[in-house]
Structures are given as C-alpha cells and as structure tokens.
Design an enzyme around this catalytic site. Structure first.
Site, PDB file in Angstrom:
ATOM      1  N   THR A  37     -30.436  26.969 100.620  1.00 22.72           N
ATOM      2  CA  THR A  37     -29.648  26.009 101.385  1.00 22.72           C
ATOM      3  C   THR A  37     -29.963  24.586 100.952  1.00 22.72           C
ATOM      4  O   THR A  37     -31.072  24.306 100.468  1.00 22.72           O
ATOM      5  CB  THR A  37     -29.940  26.154 102.892  1.00 22.72           C
ATOM      6  OG1 THR A  37     -29.355  25.067 103.614  1.00 22.72           O
ATOM      7  CG2 THR A  37     -31.434  26.151 103.167  1.00 22.72           C
ATOM      8  N   ASP A  38     -29.008  23.681 101.155  1.00 21.85           N
ATOM      9  CA  ASP A  38     -29.265  22.276 100.856  1.00 21.85           C
ATOM     10  C   ASP A  38     -30.310  21.673 101.787  1.00 21.85           C
ATOM     11  O   ASP A  38     -30.901  20.627 101.489  1.00 21.85           O
ATOM     12  CB  ASP A  38     -27.974  21.454 100.919  1.00 21.85           C
ATOM     13  CG  ASP A  38     -27.272  21.486 102.275  1.00 21.85           C
ATOM     14  OD1 ASP A  38     -27.706  22.226 103.175  1.00 21.85           O
ATOM     15  OD2 ASP A  38     -26.259  20.769 102.420  1.00 21.85           O
ATOM     16  N   GLU A  39     -30.586  22.335 102.912  1.00 22.07           N
ATOM     17  CA  GLU A  39     -31.529  21.790 103.879  1.00 22.07           C
ATOM     18  C   GLU A  39     -32.972  21.777 103.365  1.00 22.07           C
ATOM     19  O   GLU A  39     -33.830  21.116 103.950  1.00 22.07           O
ATOM     20  CB  GLU A  39     -31.434  22.541 105.207  1.00 22.07           C
ATOM     21  CG  GLU A  39     -30.082  22.351 105.876  1.00 22.07           C
ATOM     22  CD  GLU A  39     -30.057  22.787 107.320  1.00 22.07           C
ATOM     23  OE1 GLU A  39     -31.046  22.517 108.036  1.00 22.07           O
ATOM     24  OE2 GLU A  39     -29.065  23.395 107.739  1.00 22.07           O
ATOM     25  N   LYS A  44     -36.863  28.644 104.701  1.00 22.80           N
ATOM     26  CA  LYS A  44     -35.998  28.837 103.538  1.00 22.80           C
ATOM     27  C   LYS A  44     -36.628  28.244 102.277  1.00 22.80           C
ATOM     28  O   LYS A  44     -36.470  28.795 101.181  1.00 22.80           O
ATOM     29  CB  LYS A  44     -34.620  28.206 103.790  1.00 22.80           C
ATOM     30  CG  LYS A  44     -33.777  28.929 104.816  1.00 22.80           C
ATOM     31  CD  LYS A  44     -33.389  30.342 104.375  1.00 22.80           C
ATOM     32  CE  LYS A  44     -32.360  30.344 103.275  1.00 22.80           C
ATOM     33  NZ  LYS A  44     -31.908  31.722 102.927  1.00 22.80           N
ATOM     34  N   TYR A  63     -36.613  26.163 110.343  1.00 27.54           N
ATOM     35  CA  TYR A  63     -35.628  26.917 109.559  1.00 27.54           C
ATOM     36  C   TYR A  63     -35.672  26.502 108.096  1.00 27.54           C
ATOM     37  O   TYR A  63     -35.825  27.344 107.206  1.00 27.54           O
ATOM     38  CB  TYR A  63     -34.215  26.709 110.116  1.00 27.54           C
ATOM     39  CG  TYR A  63     -33.147  27.022 109.091  1.00 27.54           C
ATOM     40  CD1 TYR A  63     -33.022  28.307 108.559  1.00 27.54           C
ATOM     41  CD2 TYR A  63     -32.285  26.032 108.626  1.00 27.54           C
ATOM     42  CE1 TYR A  63     -32.067  28.593 107.592  1.00 27.54           C
ATOM     43  CE2 TYR A  63     -31.325  26.310 107.667  1.00 27.54           C
ATOM     44  CZ  TYR A  63     -31.217  27.584 107.149  1.00 27.54           C
ATOM     45  OH  TYR A  63     -30.281  27.869 106.189  1.00 27.54           O
TER      46      TYR A  63
END
Length: 332
Positions: A123-125, A151, A147
């Site tokens: 994810t970009d997060e 990831k 979260y």
C-alpha cells in the site's frame, strides 16, 4: 497457469479473480480466504460451478492448511490483510497476526513449493504522508499507524526472501482503490450508501486530507501486468493520478446522487491521520502499464453499482459493522 490467491473474497481480491478468469482462458484459481468480516462469498457468487475456480476457507497463518492447498500452484498473489486503519488503532493484534505472521507463512510455503512468482499487495500508506511532490519506490518508509506499520513489515519481509533466498517476489504499492464490492467502512462506499439512505456523512477533521484514487479494475490490470512483466525483487507504485481532498470527494458523491451538502457532518479527526499520499508511477509506466479510468466516470460507475446493489450492502450495514461503527465513531 494455476493461481493461489489469498484474501480473494475481499474487495480487491474478488475483483481481481473475476478479472483474471475473464482475461486468461487457461487460468485456474484457488481462492484461499478466512472469511473475516470483510470477506464475502457473495462477491464471487457468479463463479459458483466454474471448473476453473475453487474456494477454500482458510487462514494464511495456518501453515498446514496453506501447505495442503498451495501444492501445484504457479503464482501466489497475497491480498489477504487486515486493512482498516481505524480498526488497527483500536486493536492492532489481528493486523500483526495476519499481515506479518500470515505473510511469513506464505513465504515459507512459496519457497517450499517453488512458486514461480509471489506478488505481495502492499500500500502507499507504508510511505507515510508527503506535503509536496510524490513518493517513488526508493523513498523512505515511514508508516504512522498500526495498519501501515504491519503492511510495511510484510513488505520488507517479502523483499528479504528475494534478497536471502532468491524467491521470485514482486511488491506492488497502490493508492486508494474504489469500485464495486468495497466493504462499506471505507469512505466512498460508506458515504454513497449513507447518502442513498439520507444519513449523515461523517467527514474527518477539516476534510482537506488528500488521496489519489485508483479504479479497482485498473489495479487488477496492473497486478496481472506485474505477474507477466514485473521484475523479480522489484517494487512498483500503482496509482490512478486522481488526487483529491476528502471534502471534494464527498461533494462529488453528493452531486452524483443529487443530495444536499447538509448531510456532511464533520467529526473528530482520526489519530495519526496522514495528510497527503502521492505516488510517482513512472517505473511501471515505463514498463508498459498506465491507468485507463477517468476518475469522474469511474466514480459515477461506482455510485451506480451501489444504487443497483442495495441488497448487498444493506445486509452488511444492518449487522456487525454498523454496530461497530456507531460505537467507535458516532458516540466519541
């Protein structure tokens, strides 16, 4: 080609399986999913009876189950993850178990069974927030909530299996997805379905947080592209090129539905709420992929899908999630 797809009953996973079956006549799929709250067998009801599709209820943290069903597979695509930031803030335990321990189990079994390609859906997060410019694949990872931290851990663990064991892995980091079958705790399906029912749209903070939106079918196309063209050991950013503030997004949804902006209710901001995500996708574009969906059209199609599939989301919102949502957000 035989695919072992984890988390295939969820939003992106189910869209990908449908896309794969439609695009690849020789593809066989094992959908391995634990069916937690966001995993919905109805997402793939149209494939019931399809000889190229098999569903297995299983937990990616269960090595014995993974070992039993991964045998004979060529490609592993890991969609399985706990993904909702707010839930991770309330209780990070499941995120660590699924996102990190589960990924470890998959990697070990992929190595054992000589998987030809392991695609990790990240994810970009993992990059955190950026005020100006865009992150590229070599940018420093700075996750800011449980979260995104889980990831990030999975992302780096996957890469370590390439660096250490030369397991053929590819990591994708995508921006926010939208489209059909998205669980209605995410902003677009939540706001669309709330507006349809003339309920308030709880907008975090000042609504100026910026996200880049990627239509889910474009994401599916990018993943299949990386199965074929992705270079082992590499990371690829995937985005739609549609940066928009949350308040602009909310107004766009209301405009499509012909609803009043009086439905917008600003609520206390999320803890550790990243201000802006932005990805540079030059690397995958240079390889030959780019997004096709225009955001306005994609959003209209998405809103139309939720209008036409009220039974699907009303079952969800009338049960466990609605109660959770009320407790966590509407009464604090």
């Amino acid at each position: 080609m035989k695919y072992f797809i984890t988390g295939g009953a969820g939003f992106i996973g189910s869209n990908f399986i449908r896309y794969l079956i439609g695009k690849e006549p020789d593809a066989e799929v094992i959908n391995f999913d634990k069916l937690t709250y966001a995993g919905n067998p109805e997402n793939l009801s149209e494939l019931k009876g399809n000889k190229r599709y098999t569903f297995v209820k299983g937990d990616i943290s269960d090595s014995e189950m993974v070992d039993k069903h991964i045998r004979g597979c060529d490609i592993l695509i890991n969609f399985a993850a706990e993904t909702h930031v707010d839930r991770s803030i309330g209780d990070p335990r499941d995120f660590i178990t699924t996102d990190i321990v589960g990924t470890y189990v998959l990697l070990e079994n992929a190595k054992k069974h000589s998987i030809k390609k392991f695609i990790q859906i990240s994810t970009d997060e993992v990059y955190g927030s950026i005020e100006k410019g865009s992150f590229d694949e070599d940018s420093t990872l700075k996750p800011t909530n449980p979260y995104s931290a889980s990831k990030t851990g999975a992302d780096r663990l996957v890469f370590s299996y390439w660096a250490t064991y030369k397991l053929p892995v590819v990591i994708s980091r995508a921006s926010n997805n939208y489209g059909p079958f998205q669980y209605p705790e995410k902003i677009i399906p939540l706001f669309v379905t709330n507006a349809i029912e003339n309920r308030e749209l709880p907008l975090y903070g000042d609504g100026l947080n910026v996200r880049d939106w990627l239509y889910v079918e474009d994401h599916c196309a990018a993943i299949l592209f990386l199965v074929k063209k992705g270079v082992n050991g590499e990371v690829y950013n995937i985005a739609g090129g549609n940066e928009i503030t949350n308040i602009e997004l909310t107004r766009s949804i209301l405009k499509i539905l012909g609803k009043s902006e009086s439905l917008i209710k600003k609520v206390r901001d999320r803890e550790g709420h990243d201000r802006r995500y932005s990805l540079n996708i030059s690397k995958i574009k240079n390889l030959g992929w780019e997004p096709a969906a225009e955001f306005g059209k994609g959003l209209e199609l998405t809103v139309k899908w939720y209008i036409e599939n009220t039974d699907w989301w009303k079952k969800i919102k009338s049960g466990e999630y609605l109660e959770y949502y009320r407790k966590q957000y509407l009464h604090r």
